[in-house]
Design a protein around this motif. Structure first.
Motif, PDB file in Angstrom:
ATOM      1  N   ALA A 170      17.377  -5.911   1.205  1.00 14.63           N
ATOM      2  CA  ALA A 170      18.351  -5.322   2.160  1.00 14.63           C
ATOM      3  C   ALA A 170      18.520  -3.777   1.696  1.00 14.63           C
ATOM      4  CB  ALA A 170      19.673  -6.075   1.903  1.00 14.63           C
ATOM      5  N   PHE A 171      18.520  -3.793   0.381  1.00 11.38           N
ATOM      6  CA  PHE A 171      18.601  -2.302  -0.350  1.00 11.38           C
ATOM      7  C   PHE A 171      17.609  -1.504   0.020  1.00 11.38           C
ATOM      8  CE2 PHE A 171      17.184   0.384  -3.804  1.00 11.38           C
ATOM      9  CZ  PHE A 171      18.283   1.320  -3.875  1.00 11.38           C
ATOM     10  N   LEU A 172      16.267  -1.959  -0.216  1.00 10.21           N
ATOM     11  CA  LEU A 172      15.092  -1.148   0.273  1.00 10.21           C
ATOM     12  C   LEU A 172      15.095  -0.678   1.602  1.00 10.21           C
ATOM     13  CD1 LEU A 172      11.972  -2.526  -1.708  1.00 10.21           C
ATOM     14  CD2 LEU A 172      13.266  -0.310  -2.116  1.00 10.21           C
ATOM     15  N   LEU A 215      10.360 -11.310 -10.830  1.00  7.41           N
ATOM     16  CA  LEU A 215      11.122 -11.282  -9.856  1.00  7.41           C
ATOM     17  C   LEU A 215      11.417 -10.245  -8.800  1.00  7.41           C
ATOM     18  CD1 LEU A 215      13.985 -12.970 -12.226  1.00  7.41           C
ATOM     19  CD2 LEU A 215      12.780 -13.957 -10.075  1.00  7.41           C
ATOM     20  N   VAL A 216      11.267  -9.152  -9.726  1.00  7.79           N
ATOM     21  CA  VAL A 216      11.326  -7.764  -8.690  1.00  7.79           C
ATOM     22  C   VAL A 216      10.222  -7.468  -7.851  1.00  7.79           C
ATOM     23  CG1 VAL A 216      11.453  -5.240  -9.083  1.00  7.79           C
ATOM     24  CG2 VAL A 216      12.726  -6.582 -10.645  1.00  7.79           C
ATOM     25  N   LYS A 217       9.051  -7.839  -8.449  1.00  6.76           N
ATOM     26  CA  LYS A 217       7.919  -7.685  -7.519  1.00  6.76           C
ATOM     27  C   LYS A 217       8.146  -8.665  -6.203  1.00  6.76           C
ATOM     28  CE  LYS A 217       2.828  -8.493  -7.636  1.00  6.76           C
ATOM     29  NZ  LYS A 217       2.511  -9.794  -7.939  1.00  6.76           N
ATOM     30  N   GLY A 218       8.661  -9.864  -6.631  1.00  4.07           N
ATOM     31  CA  GLY A 218       8.620 -10.944  -5.406  1.00  4.07           C
ATOM     32  C   GLY A 218       9.411 -10.285  -4.344  1.00  4.07           C
ATOM     33  N   GLU A 219      10.652  -9.921  -4.760  1.00  8.12           N
ATOM     34  CA  GLU A 219      11.599  -9.317  -4.014  1.00  8.12           C
ATOM     35  C   GLU A 219      10.831  -7.978  -3.019  1.00  8.12           C
ATOM     36  OE1 GLU A 219      13.903 -11.204  -2.775  1.00  8.12           O
ATOM     37  OE2 GLU A 219      14.108 -12.534  -4.163  1.00  8.12           O
ATOM     38  N   ILE A 220      10.355  -7.011  -3.860  1.00  5.49           N
ATOM     39  CA  ILE A 220       9.858  -6.080  -3.123  1.00  5.49           C
ATOM     40  C   ILE A 220       8.728  -6.395  -1.893  1.00  5.49           C
ATOM     41  CG2 ILE A 220       8.469  -3.789  -3.227  1.00  5.49           C
ATOM     42  CD1 ILE A 220       9.456  -3.772  -6.424  1.00  5.49           C
ATOM     43  N   GLU A 221       8.044  -7.491  -2.473  1.00  4.59           N
ATOM     44  CA  GLU A 221       7.221  -8.069  -1.512  1.00  4.59           C
ATOM     45  C   GLU A 221       8.088  -8.597  -0.142  1.00  4.59           C
ATOM     46  OE1 GLU A 221       4.993 -10.876  -3.911  1.00  4.59           O
ATOM     47  OE2 GLU A 221       3.437  -9.208  -4.349  1.00  4.59           O
ATOM     48  N   ASN A 222       9.044  -9.354  -0.516  1.00  8.41           N
ATOM     49  CA  ASN A 222       9.699  -9.891   0.567  1.00  8.41           C
ATOM     50  C   ASN A 222      10.155  -8.809   1.485  1.00  8.41           C
ATOM     51  OD1 ASN A 222       9.381 -12.462  -0.384  1.00  8.41           O
ATOM     52  ND2 ASN A 222      11.440 -12.609  -1.292  1.00  8.41           N
ATOM     53  N   SER A 223      10.555  -7.762   1.080  1.00  9.35           N
ATOM     54  CA  SER A 223      11.065  -6.577   1.873  1.00  9.35           C
ATOM     55  C   SER A 223       9.685  -5.931   2.827  1.00  9.35           C
ATOM     56  CB  SER A 223      11.582  -5.635   0.875  1.00  9.35           C
ATOM     57  OG  SER A 223      10.504  -4.646   0.439  1.00  9.35           O
ATOM     58  N   LYS A 224       8.767  -6.251   2.334  1.00 11.83           N
ATOM     59  CA  LYS A 224       7.574  -5.853   3.250  1.00 11.83           C
ATOM     60  C   LYS A 224       7.409  -4.243   3.147  1.00 11.83           C
ATOM     61  CE  LYS A 224       6.579  -9.890   5.751  1.00 11.83           C
ATOM     62  NZ  LYS A 224       7.331 -10.731   4.810  1.00 11.83           N
ATOM     63  N   ILE A 225       8.331  -3.426   2.313  1.00 12.56           N
ATOM     64  CA  ILE A 225       7.974  -2.176   2.076  1.00 12.56           C
ATOM     65  C   ILE A 225       7.248  -1.869   1.058  1.00 12.56           C
ATOM     66  CG2 ILE A 225       9.424  -0.113   1.776  1.00 12.56           C
ATOM     67  CD1 ILE A 225      11.798  -1.612   3.090  1.00 12.56           C
ATOM     68  N   PRO A 226       6.148  -0.966   1.068  1.00 15.29           N
ATOM     69  CA  PRO A 226       5.356  -0.734  -0.173  1.00 15.29           C
ATOM     70  C   PRO A 226       6.071   0.190  -0.907  1.00 15.29           C
ATOM     71  CG  PRO A 226       4.395   0.153   2.164  1.00 15.29           C
ATOM     72  CD  PRO A 226       5.872  -0.112   2.356  1.00 15.29           C
ATOM     73  N   VAL A 227       5.862  -0.187  -2.363  1.00 12.69           N
ATOM     74  CA  VAL A 227       6.550   0.561  -3.175  1.00 12.69           C
ATOM     75  C   VAL A 227       5.752   0.821  -4.708  1.00 12.69           C
ATOM     76  CG1 VAL A 227       8.251   0.003  -4.966  1.00 12.69           C
ATOM     77  CG2 VAL A 227       9.048  -0.353  -2.563  1.00 12.69           C
ATOM     78  N   TRP A 228       6.159   2.025  -5.224  1.00 14.01           N
ATOM     79  CA  TRP A 228       5.484   2.090  -6.539  1.00 14.01           C
ATOM     80  C   TRP A 228       6.457   1.447  -7.730  1.00 14.01           C
ATOM     81  CZ3 TRP A 228       0.647   4.305  -6.521  1.00 14.01           C
ATOM     82  CH2 TRP A 228       0.307   5.050  -5.363  1.00 14.01           C
ATOM     83  N   LEU A 229       5.840   0.732  -8.390  1.00  9.56           N
ATOM     84  CA  LEU A 229       6.821  -0.042  -9.363  1.00  9.56           C
ATOM     85  C   LEU A 229       6.269   0.564 -10.831  1.00  9.56           C
ATOM     86  CD1 LEU A 229       8.803  -2.250  -9.971  1.00  9.56           C
ATOM     87  CD2 LEU A 229       7.214  -3.835  -9.735  1.00  9.56           C
ATOM     88  N   GLU A 278       0.790  -1.185   0.051  1.00 13.39           N
ATOM     89  CA  GLU A 278       0.023   0.038   0.095  1.00 13.39           C
ATOM     90  C   GLU A 278       0.931   1.192   0.012  1.00 13.39           C
ATOM     91  OE1 GLU A 278      -3.457   0.152   0.079  1.00 13.39           O
ATOM     92  OE2 GLU A 278      -3.724  -2.046   0.093  1.00 13.39           O
ATOM     93  N   PRO A 279       1.433   1.420  -1.250  1.00 11.73           N
ATOM     94  CA  PRO A 279       2.332   2.784  -1.097  1.00 11.73           C
ATOM     95  C   PRO A 279       1.600   4.183  -0.908  1.00 11.73           C
ATOM     96  CG  PRO A 279       1.863   1.870  -3.167  1.00 11.73           C
ATOM     97  CD  PRO A 279       1.262   0.972  -2.281  1.00 11.73           C
ATOM     98  N   ASP A 280       2.312   5.057  -0.422  1.00 12.64           N
ATOM     99  CA  ASP A 280       1.925   6.536  -0.292  1.00 12.64           C
ATOM    100  C   ASP A 280       2.727   7.448  -0.929  1.00 12.64           C
ATOM    101  OD1 ASP A 280       3.875   6.821   1.494  1.00 12.64           O
ATOM    102  OD2 ASP A 280       2.486   6.377   3.470  1.00 12.64           O
ATOM    103  N   ASP A 281       2.837   8.662  -0.702  1.00  8.80           N
ATOM    104  CA  ASP A 281       3.373   9.735  -1.288  1.00  8.80           C
ATOM    105  C   ASP A 281       4.657   9.703  -0.947  1.00  8.80           C
ATOM    106  OD1 ASP A 281       2.987  10.891   1.170  1.00  8.80           O
ATOM    107  OD2 ASP A 281       1.937  12.685   0.482  1.00  8.80           O
ATOM    108  N   LYS A 282       5.299   8.958   0.040  1.00 10.58           N
ATOM    109  CA  LYS A 282       6.739   8.845   0.353  1.00 10.58           C
ATOM    110  C   LYS A 282       7.308   7.883   0.222  1.00 10.58           C
ATOM    111  CE  LYS A 282       5.139   9.909   5.010  1.00 10.58           C
ATOM    112  NZ  LYS A 282       3.995  10.501   4.719  1.00 10.58           N
ATOM    113  N   SER A 283       6.688   6.794  -0.425  1.00  9.31           N
ATOM    114  CA  SER A 283       7.132   5.495  -0.911  1.00  9.31           C
ATOM    115  C   SER A 283       8.164   5.485  -1.997  1.00  9.31           C
ATOM    116  CB  SER A 283       6.159   4.437  -1.013  1.00  9.31           C
ATOM    117  OG  SER A 283       5.106   4.386  -0.157  1.00  9.31           O
ATOM    118  N   PRO A 284       9.116   4.727  -1.740  1.00 10.89           N
ATOM    119  CA  PRO A 284      10.053   4.423  -2.912  1.00 10.89           C
ATOM    120  C   PRO A 284       9.386   4.109  -4.329  1.00 10.89           C
ATOM    121  CG  PRO A 284      10.597   2.925  -1.122  1.00 10.89           C
ATOM    122  CD  PRO A 284       9.072   3.487  -0.913  1.00 10.89           C
TER     123      PRO A 284
END
Ligand code: B12
Ligand code: SF4
Lengths: 315, 450
Positions: free
Chosen positions: B438-440, B348-362, B329-335
Motif C-alpha cells: 500500500a505504501f509503495l 520479508l521486505v523483498k517479498g512485500e515489494i514483489e507483492n506490490s508489483k512495483i519494481p524497486v532498487w533494494l 525490472e527497476p529503471d531510473d525512476k523506480s523507488p
C-alpha cells in the motif's frame, strides 16, 4: 546392558510466586528443568493469563477482533469474557498511556483501575506500555492504587527500574524485570533491583519474548540458558520464574493476519491460533512458568498440552 | 570421544620396529591421534586398539542416510543437548503417513509433492512418505508401493511393515532407493535385522520405553545392522519428552552406544491442532524423523518455521550480501529502499515489494545480519553509515531522482541522513513490511502527480 536413568543434579530452585487477593494462584517453585518430573519437584503448573487492554486496541487483527471487539471498549466486560473462557489470571495492559496512541494521564488510568479492581477478582498482572519514561511515570501510581491487591507489576527495564521497583515494593506487589535477550543483562537487572531491597522471591524475569519465525530462537535459547544457570549452576540471580509475553508478539506477525486466498499458508483462523499456541508451548519447554496470551482457543490448546505433560508426573 | 596420542601409544607394542614408516611407536601414535596416519599402517596393532579407535571415531549419536539419489536425507549426528551450545545438525525430517489400503493414495502423494513453501530463502517441505502396511496383505502393499514409485519415483521412503516377507518383497523392487525399514519389534527382531543387513538399509526398532529398546538395538547390531533408528513408542507428550531426553542424554552425556541412534516419532493428536503441538515437541526435543498423520498448509507452515528456527546457527544470524538488488525490472525512476542484511528482514521486505508489483532498487547494507532495530541499537544502521553506503553503492548513477526510503522503525534518522547526504530526500516507510504494498502504491502515485 541395564539402562540407568541419567539424572541431572541441581543446585538451585525456582522461587514460587503467589499473587491475587481473594482468589490466589501460584506458579514456579520447581527444582528441575521444565517438565522433567523424574528428577525434581514441580509443585505448580505453568499459569496462563489472558491479556486485556485498558482501551480499545488499535492493532488487533481480524481473528482477535472476532473474539473481543464486542467487549473491548470496556476492560471490565473484556475481563469477564476472559473469565468465561476459563481465565485464571488477567494481564491488564495499559496501552492508553502510550505517547504514540492516546497518551492518557496517570490519573485517568488510576480511576479505570480502581473500577477494574472492584469488579474483577481474578489475580491481576498490570503492565505498562513498554515506553520507558511513560511507564516510570504511570506504574508507581498504579502500584499504589492496587496496594493490598497483591498484583504483579511490569515491566521494569534498565532505564526505569528504580521508580517502578520502589513503588511495587511499597505496594506489596511482585515485579516483572525485562531485559533484551541476553543472559547477562537479565542477571544484571535482577542484581540492581534486589540491591534496592526488592525481595528476590518476588521477581519475575522477562528475557523478552518474540514470535515463531521472528526471533523465536533467540528467546528460546536465552530462556534455556537462564534456566540452566539458575537450576544447574545454582545462580540465585537467574533462578526467578520467567514470563513469556506471547500474544503481544505473535499477533503482530504476518502469519496471523494474511488472508487465506492465494496463499500456500492455509486457513487464517487455524494459522493464527497455532502460531500463538506453538510459540507458547515452546517457551514453556524452554523455561517460562507464566504466559500472557490472547486467543482463547490457543489458550485451550496450551492448557491441554500442560495436562498431557502432567499426566506422566505420577508414573 | 577421540583418543589422545598417549592413550593410543599405551596400546601399541612399543617395539619401535619402524614398519609403519615412523621412527617410534610414540611418533606414530601422535600422528594417528591427529588423523594424519591410519592405525592400519602398523602391522602389529591389536584388534583391541583398532576397535577402540573405530568406536572413538563413531559420533555419540550416529548419522544415518536414506532416500534416493536425487533426494538424499541425513538424520542424527547431533552432538549437543541445547542449541545455544552448537548448531543442531540435520533438521528433523518430516514424513507423511500413507496407508496401503487408502483409496486415495495419489492425493496423499500430491500433498507431499506440493507441500513446499519458501521461507527466508529456503525451500521447506515434507520430505518423505511412510507407507504403512495397514492391510496386512502383501499384494496390497506391493501395489501401493508401485503407485508411489510411479507418481513420485524420487521420494524418500520409510516402509512400515511387520513381516519380513513383505519387507523382502518391497526391498527387491526398490532400485536407486535406500528406504528405512520400520517394523522390528521384540517378536521379529531377528528376521527383520537379517533383511535390513541383507539389503543394507536402516532399521527402526520399536518397543515401549527406552529400557525395552536397548536389547533390540544390541541384537540388531550383533546381527550386522549398523544404521539403527529408535522408536520408544511414547503415548503422551510427557512420555515423548522423557524418552527423548533419556535417549539423547544417554548417548551424549554417558556415551551409551546402545541408545546412540536417531529417534523416529509418530505424531498423534485428537485433532490437527494437537498433532501440531506434539510435532513441535518432537522438533524441539531431539526427534530426527517425525511422521505426520495428515498435512495441511497452515500446519506445514508452523512446523517448517519452527524447524527452521531451531536448526539455525546460534552464533551467526543468516545474512545476505551487501549490495543493490533489483526487485522486478527497476529503471531510473523506480523507488529506492534501504534496509539491513539480516536474511529475515531482506526476504520479508523483498517479498512485500514483489507483492506490490512495483519494481524497486533494494539497497541491502551489511549490518552483520542484524534486524533493523537491533542494527540501529548496535550503531550499525546509523545515519552516517547509511549515507556512506548510498554514496559508495553506485546507486546515484542508476537513478534520475534522489529519494531514499527508510524503514519506519528508524524514522528518527531522517534529518541526520539528509544532513549527511546532500541533495537527497529521505522518505519514511511503514513500520511493518506488510504495509509496503500500500505504501509503495501511494508513493508512486503521489510522485507521478508531482
Ligand atoms: C532477535 C533480536 C535480537 C537478536 C539479534 C537478531 C538479529 N539477527 O537481528 C540479538 C539477541 C543478538 C539482539 C541483540 C540486541 N538487541 Co535486539 N531484538 C531482537 C528482537 C526480539 C527481534 C528482532 C527481529 O529479528 N526482528 C525481525 C526482523 C525481520 O525485523 P526488522 O529487521 O525490523 O524488519 C521488519 C520491519 O522493520 C520491516 N522493514 C525492514 N526494512 C524495511 C524497509 C522499509 C522501506 C519498510 C517500509 C519496512 C521495512 O520489515 C520487517 C518485517 O515487518 C527485537 C524485538 C522484537 N520482538 O521485534 C529486539 C530489539 C530489536 N533489540 C533491541 C536491542 C536494544 C538490542 C541490543 C542493543 C540489546 C543489548 N543491549 O544487548 C542488542 C544489540 C545487538 C548487538 N550486536 O550489539 C531493541 C531495540 C530498541 C529500540 N527501540 O531501538 C529491540 C526492539 C527490543 C526492545 N527493546 O523492544 N536482538
Ligand atoms: S609399526 Fe607399529 S610397532 Fe612398529 S614402530 Fe610403528 S607403531 Fe610401533
Amino acid at each position: 546392558m541395564k539402562f540407568s536413568i541419567i539424572k541431572e543434579s541441581y543446585t538451585g530452585s525456582v522461587p514460587e510466586i503467589t499473587f491475587g487477593k481473594n482468589r490466589k494462584v501460584s506458579f514456579g517453585g520447581e527444582k528441575s528443568l521444565p517438565f522433567l518430573f523424574f528428577e525434581g519437584e514441580h509443585p505448580h503448573k505453568p499459569l496462563i493469563s489472558f491479556e486485556v487492554q485498558d482501551s480499545p486496541p488499535q492493532d488487533y487483527p481480524k481473528e482477535l477482533a472476532k473474539v473481543y471487539s464486542s467487549v473491548w471498549d470496556d476492560p471490565v466486560r473484556w475481563a469477564k469474557l476472559c473469565e468465561s473462557f476459563g481465565a485464571e489470571a488477567i494481564a491488564l495492559r495499559l496501552m492508553s498511556i502510550h505517547p504514540d496512541t492516546t497518551d492518557a494521564k496517570a490519573e485517568d488510568v488510576a480511576d479505570k483501575l480502581k473500577k477494574f479492581l472492584n469488579e474483577i477478582d481474578l489475580p491481576l498482572i498490570i503492565l505498562g506500555c513498554n515506553h520507558t519514561e511513560k511507564d516510570a511515570e504511570v506504574l508507581p501510581i498504579v502500584s499504589d492504587v492496587a496496594r493490598g491487591f497483591n498484583c504483579i507489576i511490569g515491566k521494569a527495564q534498565e532505564g526505569n527500574y528504580k521508580t517502578i521497583a520502589a513503588s511495587a515494593m511499597a505496594g506489596g506487589h511482585s515485579l516483572i524485570a525485562m531485559s533484551e535477550l541476553d543472559v547477562n543483562l537479565a542477571k544484571q537487572l535482577n542484581i540492581l533491583i534486589t540491591q534496592m531491597g526488592f525481595p528476590a522471591n518476588k521477581l519475575i524475569i522477562d528475557p523478552m519474548c518474540s514470535a515463531l519465525g521472528y526471533g523465536f530462537e533467540y528467546t528460546y535459547s536465552v530462556m534455556e540458558r537462564i534456566r540452566i544457570a539458575g537450576l544447574i549452576q545454582g545462580d540465585p540471580m537467574l533462578s526467578s520464574p520467567m514470563v513469556a509475553d506471547v500474544g503481544f508478539y505473535v499477533w503482530k506477525t504476518k502469519e496471523t493476519q494474511a488472508e487465506d486466498e492465494n496463499s500456500q499458508w492455509g486457513s487464517l483462523h487455524e494459522r493464527g491460533i497455532i502460531w500463538e499456541a506453538v510459540t507458547a508451548c515452546s517457551f514453556l519447554l524452554s523455561g517460562a512458568e507464566l504466559l500472557i496470551m490472547r486467543h482463547p482457543e490457543a489458550v485451550n490448546l496450551v492448557k491441554y498440552f500442560i495436562e498431557d505433560l502432567i499426566s506422566t508426573k505420577e508414573k | 570421544m577421540a583418543l589422545t596420542g598417549i592413550e593410543i601409544f599405551k596400546l601399541l607394542p612399543k617395539t619401535n620396529c619402524k614398519k609403519c614408516g615412523f621412527p617410534t611407536c610414540l611418533a606414530f601414535a601422535m600422528k594417528v591421534a591427529q588423523g594424519q596416519a591410519k592405525i592400519e599402517d602398523c602391522p602389529e596393532a591389536s584388534e583391541e586398539i583398532k576397535s577402540k579407535l573405530r568406536d572413538a571415531a563413531t559420533p555419540p549419536i550416529i548419522e544415518v542416510q536414506f532416500g534416493t539419489d536425487s533426494m538424499k536425507l541425513k538424520i542424527g549426528g547431533q552432538n549437543v543437548l541445547f542449541r545455544h551450545e552448537k548448531k543442531f545438525l540435520n533438521p528433523t525430517v518430516l514424513a507423511l503417513e500413507v496407508a496401503d489400503d487408502d483409496s486415495e493414495i495419489e492425493t496423499r502423494i500430491d500433498e507431499v509433492l506440493n507441500s513446499s513453501i519458501e521461507r527466508v530463502g529456503e525451500t521447506l517441505r515434507i520430505e518423505a512418505i511412510y507407507l504403512k502396511n495397514r492391510s496386512a496383505d502383501i499384494s496390497k502393499y506391493r501395489d501401493a508401493l508401485e503407485r508411489i514409485l510411479k507418481k513420485a519415483p524420487q521420494i524418500p521412503l520409510i516402509l512400515g511393515v511387520s513381516s519380513s516377507d513383505i519387507a523382502i518383497d518391497s526391498l527387491s523392487i526398490l532400485k536407486g532407493h535406500r528406504p528405512i525399514l520400520h517394523g522390528a519389534t521384540a517378536e521379529n527382531i531377528e528376521e527383520m535385522a537379517k533383511v535390513a543387513a541383507k539389503f543394507n538399509v536402516p532399521l527402526v526398532v520399536s518397543a515401549k520405553g527406552v529400557e525395552a529398546v536397548i536389547p533390540l538395538t544390541e541384537k540388531a547390531k550383533a546381527l550386522g545392522v549398523g544404521d539403527l533408528i529408535i522408536n520408544a513408542e511414547p503415548k503422551s507428550i510427557g512420555e515423548l519428552l522423557r524418552d527423548n531426553t533419556f535417549i539423547a542424554r544417554g548417548a551424549l552425556k554417558k556415551q551409551i552406544r546402545s541408545v546412540g541412534y536417531p529417534i523416529i516419532t509418530f505424531a498423534w493428536g485428537k485433532d490437527d491442532f494437537y498433532e501440531t503441538i506434539v510435532s513441535t515437541v518432537g522438533i524441539l526435543k531431539y526427534s530426527s524423523i517425525l511422521v505426520l498423520k495428515r498435512t495441511l498448509p497452515w500446519k506445514n507452515l508452523a512446523l517448517f518455521t519452527i524447524r527452521q528456527n531451531i536448526y539455525s546457527d546460534p552464533q551467526v544470524p543468516m545474512q545476505v550480501k551487501q549490495g543493490i538488488y533489483r526487485v522486478g525490472e527497476p529503471d531510473d525512476k523506480s523507488p529506492f529502499i534501504v534496509t539491513t542484511n539480516f536474511a529475515l528482514t531482506y526476504f520479508l521486505v523483498k517479498g512485500e515489494i514483489e507483492n506490490s508489483k512495483i519494481p524497486v532498487w533494494l539497497g541491502i547494507m551489511d549490518c552483520d545480519g542484524l534486524s533493523v532495530l537491533t542494527a540501529w541499537a548496535a550503531g550499525k544502521f546509523s545515519a552516517s553509515k547509511i549515507a556512506q553506503f548510498v554514496k559508495e553503492s553506485g546507486i546515484e548513477e542508476k537513478l534520475n531522482h534522489r529519494e531514499l526510503i527508510i524503514p519506519g522503525y528508524v524514522a528518527m534518522l531522517k534529518a541526520s541522513i539528509e544532513d549527511k547526504l546532500s541533495g537527497w530526500k529521505v522518505v519514511i516507510g511503514t513500520k511493518e513490511a506488510s504495509g509496503i504494498p500500500a505504501f509503495l502504491r501511494n508513493y508512486v502515485r503521489s510522485k507521478n502527480d508531482r
